[in-house]
Design a protein around this motif. Structure first.
Motif, PDB file in Angstrom:
ATOM      1  N   ARG A  15       5.468   1.173   2.853  1.00  0.00           N
ATOM      2  CA  ARG A  15       4.384   1.645   2.004  1.00  0.00           C
ATOM      3  C   ARG A  15       4.580   1.021   0.638  1.00  0.00           C
ATOM      4  NH1 ARG A  15       1.043   5.664   2.359  1.00  0.00           N
ATOM      5  NH2 ARG A  15       1.526   6.508   0.300  1.00  0.00           N
ATOM      6  N   VAL A  16       3.524   0.381   0.120  1.00  0.00           N
ATOM      7  CA  VAL A  16       3.629  -0.254  -1.187  1.00  0.00           C
ATOM      8  C   VAL A  16       2.655   0.412  -2.153  1.00  0.00           C
ATOM      9  CG1 VAL A  16       4.302  -2.471  -0.192  1.00  0.00           C
ATOM     10  CG2 VAL A  16       1.894  -2.043  -0.685  1.00  0.00           C
ATOM     11  N   HIS A  26      -0.835   1.068  -0.003  1.00  0.00           N
ATOM     12  CA  HIS A  26      -1.184   0.368   1.228  1.00  0.00           C
ATOM     13  C   HIS A  26       0.058   0.257   2.107  1.00  0.00           C
ATOM     14  CE1 HIS A  26      -5.169  -1.025  -0.234  1.00  0.00           C
ATOM     15  NE2 HIS A  26      -4.562  -1.102  -1.414  1.00  0.00           N
ATOM     16  N   GLU A  27      -0.187   0.024   3.406  1.00  0.00           N
ATOM     17  CA  GLU A  27       0.915  -0.216   4.342  1.00  0.00           C
ATOM     18  C   GLU A  27       0.966  -1.696   4.668  1.00  0.00           C
ATOM     19  OE1 GLU A  27       1.961   0.870   8.944  1.00  0.00           O
ATOM     20  OE2 GLU A  27       1.438   2.544   7.613  1.00  0.00           O
ATOM     21  N   VAL A  28       2.167  -2.278   4.617  1.00  0.00           N
ATOM     22  CA  VAL A  28       2.342  -3.699   4.901  1.00  0.00           C
ATOM     23  C   VAL A  28       3.515  -3.870   5.854  1.00  0.00           C
ATOM     24  CG1 VAL A  28       1.453  -4.316   2.626  1.00  0.00           C
ATOM     25  CG2 VAL A  28       3.926  -4.130   2.968  1.00  0.00           C
ATOM     26  N   TYR A  47      11.874  -7.915   1.638  1.00  0.00           N
ATOM     27  CA  TYR A  47      11.105  -6.963   0.852  1.00  0.00           C
ATOM     28  C   TYR A  47       9.638  -7.385   0.729  1.00  0.00           C
ATOM     29  CZ  TYR A  47      15.620  -5.015  -0.417  1.00  0.00           C
ATOM     30  OH  TYR A  47      16.856  -4.433  -0.374  1.00  0.00           O
ATOM     31  N   PRO A  48       8.719  -6.427   0.526  1.00  0.00           N
ATOM     32  CA  PRO A  48       7.296  -6.771   0.416  1.00  0.00           C
ATOM     33  C   PRO A  48       6.976  -7.772  -0.691  1.00  0.00           C
ATOM     34  CG  PRO A  48       7.537  -4.430   0.817  1.00  0.00           C
ATOM     35  CD  PRO A  48       8.917  -4.959   0.574  1.00  0.00           C
ATOM     36  N   ASP A  49       7.704  -7.712  -1.826  1.00  0.00           N
ATOM     37  CA  ASP A  49       7.407  -8.655  -2.902  1.00  0.00           C
ATOM     38  C   ASP A  49       8.054 -10.015  -2.671  1.00  0.00           C
ATOM     39  OD1 ASP A  49       9.838  -7.412  -3.282  1.00  0.00           O
ATOM     40  OD2 ASP A  49       9.785  -7.566  -5.455  1.00  0.00           O
ATOM     41  N   ASP A  50       8.776 -10.172  -1.553  1.00  0.00           N
ATOM     42  CA  ASP A  50       9.258 -11.500  -1.139  1.00  0.00           C
ATOM     43  C   ASP A  50       8.178 -12.231  -0.348  1.00  0.00           C
ATOM     44  OD1 ASP A  50      11.777 -11.177  -2.224  1.00  0.00           O
ATOM     45  OD2 ASP A  50      12.605 -10.307  -0.395  1.00  0.00           O
ATOM     46  N   ARG A  51       7.345 -11.466   0.343  1.00  0.00           N
ATOM     47  CA  ARG A  51       6.355 -12.052   1.230  1.00  0.00           C
ATOM     48  C   ARG A  51       5.129 -12.525   0.449  1.00  0.00           C
ATOM     49  NH1 ARG A  51       2.820  -8.986   5.979  1.00  0.00           N
ATOM     50  NH2 ARG A  51       1.425 -10.743   6.327  1.00  0.00           N
ATOM     51  N   ARG A  77      -0.529  -6.536  -8.708  1.00  0.00           N
ATOM     52  CA  ARG A  77       0.914  -6.685  -8.546  1.00  0.00           C
ATOM     53  C   ARG A  77       1.488  -5.487  -7.792  1.00  0.00           C
ATOM     54  NH1 ARG A  77       3.184 -11.384  -9.033  1.00  0.00           N
ATOM     55  NH2 ARG A  77       5.146 -10.284  -9.347  1.00  0.00           N
ATOM     56  N   ILE A  78       2.489  -5.741  -6.962  1.00  0.00           N
ATOM     57  CA  ILE A  78       3.223  -4.675  -6.282  1.00  0.00           C
ATOM     58  C   ILE A  78       4.208  -4.080  -7.277  1.00  0.00           C
ATOM     59  CG2 ILE A  78       4.857  -4.148  -4.441  1.00  0.00           C
ATOM     60  CD1 ILE A  78       3.609  -6.415  -2.813  1.00  0.00           C
ATOM     61  N   THR A  79       4.141  -2.762  -7.483  1.00  0.00           N
ATOM     62  CA  THR A  79       5.019  -2.110  -8.453  1.00  0.00           C
ATOM     63  C   THR A  79       6.081  -1.235  -7.806  1.00  0.00           C
ATOM     64  OG1 THR A  79       3.424  -0.292  -8.682  1.00  0.00           O
ATOM     65  CG2 THR A  79       3.235  -2.131 -10.225  1.00  0.00           C
ATOM     66  N   GLY A  80       5.985  -1.019  -6.501  1.00  0.00           N
ATOM     67  CA  GLY A  80       7.000  -0.222  -5.819  1.00  0.00           C
ATOM     68  C   GLY A  80       6.758  -0.209  -4.335  1.00  0.00           C
ATOM     69  N   TYR A  81       7.815   0.077  -3.563  1.00  0.00           N
ATOM     70  CA  TYR A  81       7.662   0.154  -2.109  1.00  0.00           C
ATOM     71  C   TYR A  81       8.745   1.040  -1.512  1.00  0.00           C
ATOM     72  CZ  TYR A  81      10.543  -3.989  -3.093  1.00  0.00           C
ATOM     73  OH  TYR A  81      11.459  -4.870  -3.625  1.00  0.00           O
ATOM     74  N   GLN A  82       8.421   1.576  -0.342  1.00  0.00           N
ATOM     75  CA  GLN A  82       9.309   2.495   0.368  1.00  0.00           C
ATOM     76  C   GLN A  82       9.326   2.130   1.845  1.00  0.00           C
ATOM     77  OE1 GLN A  82       8.083   6.571   0.075  1.00  0.00           O
ATOM     78  NE2 GLN A  82       9.765   7.362   1.323  1.00  0.00           N
ATOM     79  N   ARG A  83      10.505   2.176   2.455  1.00  0.00           N
ATOM     80  CA  ARG A  83      10.628   1.886   3.880  1.00  0.00           C
ATOM     81  C   ARG A  83       9.964   2.986   4.716  1.00  0.00           C
ATOM     82  NH1 ARG A  83      15.750  -0.174   2.179  1.00  0.00           N
ATOM     83  NH2 ARG A  83      16.066  -2.326   2.888  1.00  0.00           N
ATOM     84  N   ILE A  84       9.301   2.559   5.804  1.00  0.00           N
ATOM     85  CA  ILE A  84       8.792   3.497   6.801  1.00  0.00           C
ATOM     86  C   ILE A  84       9.656   3.421   8.054  1.00  0.00           C
ATOM     87  CG2 ILE A  84       6.846   4.124   8.271  1.00  0.00           C
ATOM     88  CD1 ILE A  84       4.975   2.963   6.194  1.00  0.00           C
TER      89      ILE A  84
END
Length: 303
Positions: A67-68, A76-78, A86-90, A250-257
């Motif tokens: 979840r980002v 959103h879910e990515v 990490y999501p901001d690597d992709r 910009r992505i400012t945070g993310y959490q593992r699902i």
């Protein structure tokens, strides 16, 4: 994908791990996410020959859910290829150009209202496609254009144009139309000093007319026109308005699902005769060591 993309990395040593946080809200049910993913994969397979599927079509078993949170506040879910990427690597896709966005950006599908497109410098002319057009109609194609102006630009015969994919200074991609015979090394064509005086006068008079709502209001568009006038109306222009800039955040945070497909731990390997022989040998060695130590205790003078 290189080994560096998939190698496990400690969260505490990763610069991008600073964005790990608890993202408000709840993840979708796993079955729903998996169904949507498989539908997307089915569409993607239609665009590639099966021999290329391992290169361009992801497998659900390899995808990790996140979840980002974006700078606009939307969630959103990515997916990423594995839990250590990490999501901001992709680099996520641009939904219009189908090119890749810069790392750390994501196309927000939420309607945030109208936004004025900023102009960005063209930093690369990537490739082009030539398109054929029929002769222009006799009547103006646009409601706001009068017959006299239309007659000046109308092409009475079939014609061709080149549509270039260009990279902008923001890292996004847009399209620019040029003459077929034009090349980037040719540079832009400029109008004469006399003609630019006329163009400047025409625009300033039109902007000053209170009853002319068709011309751009003050802002990016009018500043851009004045800049092009100062450069003597170059064609093609050295900059382009970027629609993508109004849509990405910009992505400012993310959490593992978790994994898109639940992973089960492998069953313990059943012991074999070879394992038993090794254990018996270790046990015999341990018993022999115990016997040696007992003899030392019984005969302290021999120790």
């Amino acid at each position: 994908m290189s080994a560096a993309d998939t190698a496990p990395v400690d969260d505490q040593t990763r610069e991008s791990a600073r964005l790990l946080k608890r993202v408000p809200g709840r993840a979708r049910p796993q079955k729903e996410a998996l169904r949507e993913f498989e539908e997307g994969v089915a569409q993607l397979r239609q665009h590639y020959d099966p021999v290329f599927w391992p290169l361009f079509v992801p497998e659900a078993k390899n995808m990790f859910r996140w979840r980002v949170e974006l700078e606009c506040g939307c969630k959103h879910e990515v997916y990423t290829h594995g839990e250590d990427k990490y999501p901001d690597d992709r680099r996520f896709p641009d939904l219009i150009s189908q090119c890749r966005l810069p790392s750390g950006e994501f196309w927000c599908t939420t309607d945030h209202g109208p936004a004025q497109k900023p102009y960005r410098d063209i930093v690369e002319w990537v490739d082009r496609k030539v398109t054929e057009f029929p002769a222009d109609p006799v009547e103006p194609e646009y409601d706001w254009m009068d017959a006299e102006d239309w007659a000046k630009i109308r092409k009475p015969k079939p014609h061709s144009s080149a549509f270039w994919r260009v990279k902008l200074s923001c890292g996004h991609y847009e399209q620019v139309c040029t003459d077929v015979d034009w090349k980037p090394e040719d540079g832009p064509k400029l109008v004469s000093e006399e003609r630019i005086v006329e163009i400047r006068r025409d625009f300033e008079e039109s902007w000053a007319a209170a009853d002319n709502p068709g011309w751009p209001e003050k802002g990016f568009e009018r500043d851009h026109i004045r800049k092009m006038i100062d450069l003597r109306w170059p064609r093609p222009e050295p900059e382009r308005d970027c629609f993508t800039c109004t849509q990405v955040r910009r992505i400012t945070g993310y959490q593992r699902i978790g994994w898109l497909v639940t992973r089960t731990r492998p069953a313990p390997r059943p012991s074999t005769n070879l394992d038993r022989e090794k254990i018996e040998a270790r046990l015999a060695a341990a018993e022999a060591e115990v016997q040696r130590l007992r003899k030392q205790l019984d005969n302290p003078g021999n120790a």
